[in-house]
Design a protein around this motif. Structure first.
Motif, short mmCIF file in Angstrom:
data_model
loop_
_atom_site.label_atom_id
_atom_site.label_comp_id
_atom_site.label_asym_id
_atom_site.label_seq_id
_atom_site.Cartn_x
_atom_site.Cartn_y
_atom_site.Cartn_z
N VAL A 88 10.63 -74.24 1.73
CA VAL A 88 10.04 -75.08 0.69
C VAL A 88 10.67 -74.75 -0.66
CG1 VAL A 88 7.90 -75.63 -0.53
CG2 VAL A 88 7.87 -75.26 1.96
N ARG A 89 10.74 -73.47 -0.99
CA ARG A 89 11.22 -73.03 -2.31
C ARG A 89 12.67 -73.44 -2.54
NH1 ARG A 89 10.68 -67.46 -1.97
NH2 ARG A 89 8.45 -67.78 -1.97
N ALA A 90 13.51 -73.32 -1.53
CA ALA A 90 14.94 -73.64 -1.69
C ALA A 90 15.20 -75.14 -1.52
CB ALA A 90 15.77 -72.84 -0.69
N GLY A 91 14.23 -75.86 -0.99
CA GLY A 91 14.41 -77.30 -0.83
C GLY A 91 14.68 -77.96 -2.17
N ASN A 92 15.29 -79.15 -2.09
CA ASN A 92 15.70 -79.81 -3.32
C ASN A 92 15.55 -81.33 -3.16
OD1 ASN A 92 16.73 -80.16 -5.88
ND2 ASN A 92 18.85 -79.78 -5.30
N ASN A 93 15.08 -81.95 -4.21
CA ASN A 93 14.92 -83.40 -4.25
C ASN A 93 14.08 -83.92 -3.08
OD1 ASN A 93 16.44 -83.72 -6.61
ND2 ASN A 93 18.35 -83.72 -5.44
N GLY A 94 13.01 -83.21 -2.79
CA GLY A 94 12.10 -83.63 -1.73
C GLY A 94 12.57 -83.31 -0.33
N THR A 95 13.71 -82.70 -0.17
CA THR A 95 14.23 -82.31 1.14
C THR A 95 14.08 -80.80 1.30
OG1 THR A 95 15.86 -84.08 1.03
CG2 THR A 95 16.24 -82.36 2.66
N LEU A 96 13.44 -80.38 2.38
CA LEU A 96 13.28 -78.96 2.64
C LEU A 96 14.59 -78.36 3.12
CD1 LEU A 96 9.86 -78.92 4.55
CD2 LEU A 96 10.27 -78.46 2.14
N ALA A 97 14.77 -77.07 2.87
CA ALA A 97 15.90 -76.36 3.46
C ALA A 97 15.60 -76.19 4.94
CB ALA A 97 16.07 -75.00 2.79
N THR A 98 16.63 -76.18 5.76
CA THR A 98 16.40 -75.98 7.19
C THR A 98 16.01 -74.52 7.42
OG1 THR A 98 18.68 -75.34 7.68
CG2 THR A 98 18.16 -77.71 7.76
N GLU A 99 15.46 -74.27 8.60
CA GLU A 99 15.09 -72.89 8.94
C GLU A 99 16.34 -72.00 8.92
OE1 GLU A 99 13.03 -70.22 12.47
OE2 GLU A 99 12.93 -72.40 12.60
N GLN A 100 17.46 -72.53 9.41
CA GLN A 100 18.72 -71.78 9.43
C GLN A 100 19.18 -71.47 8.00
OE1 GLN A 100 20.14 -70.44 12.05
NE2 GLN A 100 21.84 -69.58 10.88
N GLN A 101 19.12 -72.45 7.12
CA GLN A 101 19.51 -72.24 5.72
C GLN A 101 18.58 -71.20 5.07
OE1 GLN A 101 19.17 -76.37 4.46
NE2 GLN A 101 21.41 -76.53 4.17
N ALA A 102 17.28 -71.34 5.29
CA ALA A 102 16.31 -70.41 4.72
C ALA A 102 16.56 -68.98 5.20
CB ALA A 102 14.88 -70.85 5.04
N LYS A 103 16.91 -68.84 6.50
CA LYS A 103 17.21 -67.52 7.07
C LYS A 103 18.46 -66.93 6.42
CE LYS A 103 16.16 -66.36 11.33
NZ LYS A 103 16.14 -66.33 12.80
N GLN A 104 19.48 -67.77 6.22
CA GLN A 104 20.71 -67.30 5.57
C GLN A 104 20.45 -66.93 4.11
OE1 GLN A 104 23.26 -70.65 6.39
NE2 GLN A 104 24.03 -69.76 8.31
N ILE A 105 19.64 -67.71 3.43
CA ILE A 105 19.30 -67.41 2.03
C ILE A 105 18.54 -66.08 1.98
CG2 ILE A 105 17.91 -68.15 0.04
CD1 ILE A 105 18.61 -71.09 0.93
N TYR A 106 17.64 -65.88 2.90
CA TYR A 106 16.89 -64.61 3.01
C TYR A 106 17.88 -63.45 3.19
CZ TYR A 106 13.83 -60.98 4.90
OH TYR A 106 13.16 -59.79 5.13
N ASN A 107 18.86 -63.63 4.08
CA ASN A 107 19.84 -62.57 4.35
C ASN A 107 20.76 -62.30 3.16
OD1 ASN A 107 18.89 -61.99 6.93
ND2 ASN A 107 20.16 -63.58 7.88
N ILE A 108 20.96 -63.30 2.32
CA ILE A 108 21.73 -63.09 1.08
C ILE A 108 20.88 -62.29 0.08
CG2 ILE A 108 22.75 -64.22 -0.95
CD1 ILE A 108 23.45 -66.59 0.93
N ALA A 109 19.61 -62.67 -0.05
CA ALA A 109 18.75 -62.06 -1.06
C ALA A 109 18.35 -60.63 -0.73
CB ALA A 109 17.49 -62.92 -1.24
N LYS A 110 18.02 -60.37 0.53
CA LYS A 110 17.44 -59.07 0.91
C LYS A 110 18.25 -57.87 0.46
CE LYS A 110 15.28 -56.45 4.52
NZ LYS A 110 14.78 -56.41 5.87
N PRO A 111 19.55 -57.79 0.71
CA PRO A 111 20.29 -56.59 0.26
C PRO A 111 20.43 -56.49 -1.26
CG PRO A 111 21.79 -58.13 1.36
CD PRO A 111 20.41 -58.68 1.50
N LEU A 112 20.28 -57.62 -1.94
CA LEU A 112 20.38 -57.60 -3.41
C LEU A 112 19.07 -57.16 -4.07
CD1 LEU A 112 22.36 -60.93 -3.94
CD2 LEU A 112 23.23 -58.60 -4.16
N CYS A 113 17.96 -57.29 -3.34
CA CYS A 113 16.66 -56.95 -3.91
C CYS A 113 16.53 -55.49 -4.11
CB CYS A 113 15.52 -57.48 -3.04
SG CYS A 113 15.45 -59.29 -2.98
#
Length: 164
Positions: free
Chosen positions: A139-164
Motif C-alpha cells: 500500500v505504502r509504495a503503491g502509486n497513483n491508485g495502483t498497489l505495489a505487487t507482493e514481489q515489489q514490496a518484498k524487494q523494497i523490504y530487502n532494500i530497506a532492511k540492511p539500511l535501517c
C-alpha cells in the motif's frame, strides 16, 4: 668637690635609670615590632593560602567548563555524523527505489520516497513481522491508485532492511 661628686653621682644614677628605662622600652618595642611582624607574616600566609585556594577553584571550574564544552562538541559531532549516515542511507534507498521501480517513483519527490523508507525502518525496529511489513509496503509504495505487487514490496523490504 663634694658638690661635684654629688652631681656626678646623681648624673650617673640618672643615666643608669634612663638606660634601664630605654632598655625596657627597646625590649617592649622589639617585642611589639616582633609581634607585629609575626601578625603581618601570618596575615600574608593566610592571604596567600586564600589566593591559592581561589586559583585552584578557578582552575577546577575552568577545567569542568572545558570538559563540558568538549563533551558538548563531541555530542554535536556524533549527532551530525549520525544525521549524515541517516541521510546517506535514505539517499541510497531513494536512488535504489527510483532505479528499480520507476513507475512507483513517478511523480514522487525524494521526501515522499524517504518517508516510505522511514516507515519501513520504524516497523522493522518495532520487530513487526516481515509479512506484515511487506503487506503494508504494498500500500505504502503503491502509486497513483495502483498497489505495489507482493514481489515489489518484498524487494523494497530487502532494500530497506540492511539500511535501517
Amino acid at each position: 668637690m663634694k658638690t661635684a661628686a654629688a652631681v656626678l653621682a646623681a648624673s650617673a644614677i640618672s643615666l643608669a635609670l634612663v638606660g634601664c628605662t630605654s632598655s625596657n622600652d627597646d625590649e617592649s618595642t622589639t617585642t611589639t615590632t616582633t609581634g607585629n611582624a609575626l601578625d603581618r607574616a601570618s596575615a600574608a600566609v593566610s592571604s596567600a593560602a586564600e589566593a591559592a585556594q581561589g586559583a585552584v577553584s578557578s582552575a577546577q571550574s575552568a577545567a569542568q567548563g572545558a570538559v563540558s564544552s568538549a563533551q558538548s562538541a563531541a555530542s554535536s559531532l556524533a549527532d551530525r555524523a549520525t544525521g549524515a549516515v541517516d541521510a546517506i542511507q535514505a539517499g541510497t534507498f531513494t536512488a535504489a527505489f527510483r532505479a528499480g521501480y520507476p513507475e512507483l517513483a513517478e511523480g514522487r519527490d525524494d521526501a515522499a520516497i524517504e518517508d516510505i523508507y522511514a516507515q519501513t525502518c520504524a516497523a522493522i525496529d518495532q520487530n513487526i513481522d516481515e509479512s506484515t511489513v511487506i503487506a503494508e509496503l504494498e500500500v505504502r509504495a503503491g502509486n497513483n491508485g495502483t498497489l505495489a505487487t507482493e514481489q515489489q514490496a518484498k524487494q523494497i523490504y530487502n532494500i530497506a532492511k540492511p539500511l535501517c
